[in-house]
Write an enzyme that holds these catalytic residues in place. Structure first.
Site, PDB file in Angstrom:
ATOM      1  N   HIS A 117       6.630   4.370 -49.379  1.00 19.86           N
ATOM      2  CA  HIS A 117       7.991   4.450 -49.909  1.00 19.86           C
ATOM      3  C   HIS A 117       8.176   3.363 -50.959  1.00 19.86           C
ATOM      4  O   HIS A 117       7.544   2.299 -50.894  1.00 19.86           O
ATOM      5  CB  HIS A 117       9.002   4.237 -48.787  1.00 19.86           C
ATOM      6  CG  HIS A 117       9.046   5.350 -47.794  1.00 19.86           C
ATOM      7  ND1 HIS A 117      10.088   5.508 -46.905  1.00 19.86           N
ATOM      8  CD2 HIS A 117       8.193   6.374 -47.537  1.00 19.86           C
ATOM      9  CE1 HIS A 117       9.868   6.564 -46.146  1.00 19.86           C
ATOM     10  NE2 HIS A 117       8.723   7.102 -46.510  1.00 19.86           N
ATOM     11  N   GLU A 152      10.436   1.208 -51.378  1.00 24.97           N
ATOM     12  CA  GLU A 152      10.839  -0.087 -50.825  1.00 24.97           C
ATOM     13  C   GLU A 152       9.641  -0.894 -50.333  1.00 24.97           C
ATOM     14  O   GLU A 152       9.504  -2.071 -50.632  1.00 24.97           O
ATOM     15  CB  GLU A 152      11.823   0.084 -49.663  1.00 24.97           C
ATOM     16  CG  GLU A 152      13.110   0.773 -50.025  1.00 24.97           C
ATOM     17  CD  GLU A 152      13.087   2.269 -49.727  1.00 24.97           C
ATOM     18  OE1 GLU A 152      12.116   2.949 -50.128  1.00 24.97           O
ATOM     19  OE2 GLU A 152      14.042   2.759 -49.109  1.00 24.97           O
ATOM     20  N   CYS A 192      15.332   4.255 -45.164  1.00 22.13           N
ATOM     21  CA  CYS A 192      15.071   4.865 -43.867  1.00 22.13           C
ATOM     22  C   CYS A 192      14.874   3.751 -42.831  1.00 22.13           C
ATOM     23  O   CYS A 192      14.779   2.572 -43.189  1.00 22.13           O
ATOM     24  CB  CYS A 192      13.827   5.748 -43.945  1.00 22.13           C
ATOM     25  SG  CYS A 192      12.280   4.827 -44.104  1.00 22.13           S
ATOM     26  N   CYS A 251      11.836   1.436 -43.582  1.00 23.79           N
ATOM     27  CA  CYS A 251      12.054   0.510 -44.688  1.00 23.79           C
ATOM     28  C   CYS A 251      13.108  -0.538 -44.345  1.00 23.79           C
ATOM     29  O   CYS A 251      12.979  -1.698 -44.740  1.00 23.79           O
ATOM     30  CB  CYS A 251      12.438   1.284 -45.945  1.00 23.79           C
ATOM     31  SG  CYS A 251      11.063   2.283 -46.585  1.00 23.79           S
TER      32      CYS A 251
END
Length: 154
Positions: free
Chosen positions: A47, A49, A77, A80
């Site tokens: 991801h 992040e 999410c 993260c």
């Protein structure tokens, strides 16, 4: 947020879910920037992040970023959000809210859990419409493509 949105657009152009992130140092300078790379890396944890937090930590040579801010186009999410806590980010700024998969204002509410080690300042909804529009266009195109594939399977 402009840098994060540009990263999200680039991710979408690569066929990734259009989420972008940037870590800002204490002076506001960009330490790292990234977009989603889950497809390119064949890694469900790639991801934006996580990529940008790791890159910023490498630039600074430290496992924690307590004087840094993370700007991301979508509410993080739970995975993260937990990483944000572990990296000790000072402030999280995000664009679109994610009622289905978010872990900050929705779902797991990671920063509200008694087991959370660090809660950053959270600012949501920054340039929300632009971030939402990127995601909507991306998924609408995916649905159209899937419908065409069903009508014309070759």
């Amino acid at each position: 947020m402009a840098v994060a949105l540009a990263e999200a657009e680039a991710a979408g152009a690569r066929g990734e879910v259009p989420v972008g992130a940037v870590v800002l140092g204490p002076d506001g300078a960009v330490l790292a920037r990234a977009g989603n790379e889950t497809e390119a890396r064949a890694d469900a944890s790639a991801h934006a992040e996580l990529l940008v937090l790791r890159a910023a930590a490498a630039v600074r040579g430290t496992p924690r970023l307590p004087d840094c801010d993370l700007v991301v186009t979508l509410e993080p999410c739970p995975m993260c959000a937990q990483a944000i806590s572990l990296f000790r980010i000072r402030r999280l700024v995000f664009g679109a809210y994610d009622p289905k998969g978010g872990g900050v204002e929705h779902g797991a509410l990671v920063f509200d859990a008694s087991s959370c080690h660090h809660r950053p300042e959270v600012v949501g909804g920054v340039r929300e419409r632009e971030a939402q529009a990127l995601l909507r266009r991306f998924f609408a195109a995916r649905r159209r493509s899937a419908a065409v594939d069903l009508l014309d399977p070759e």
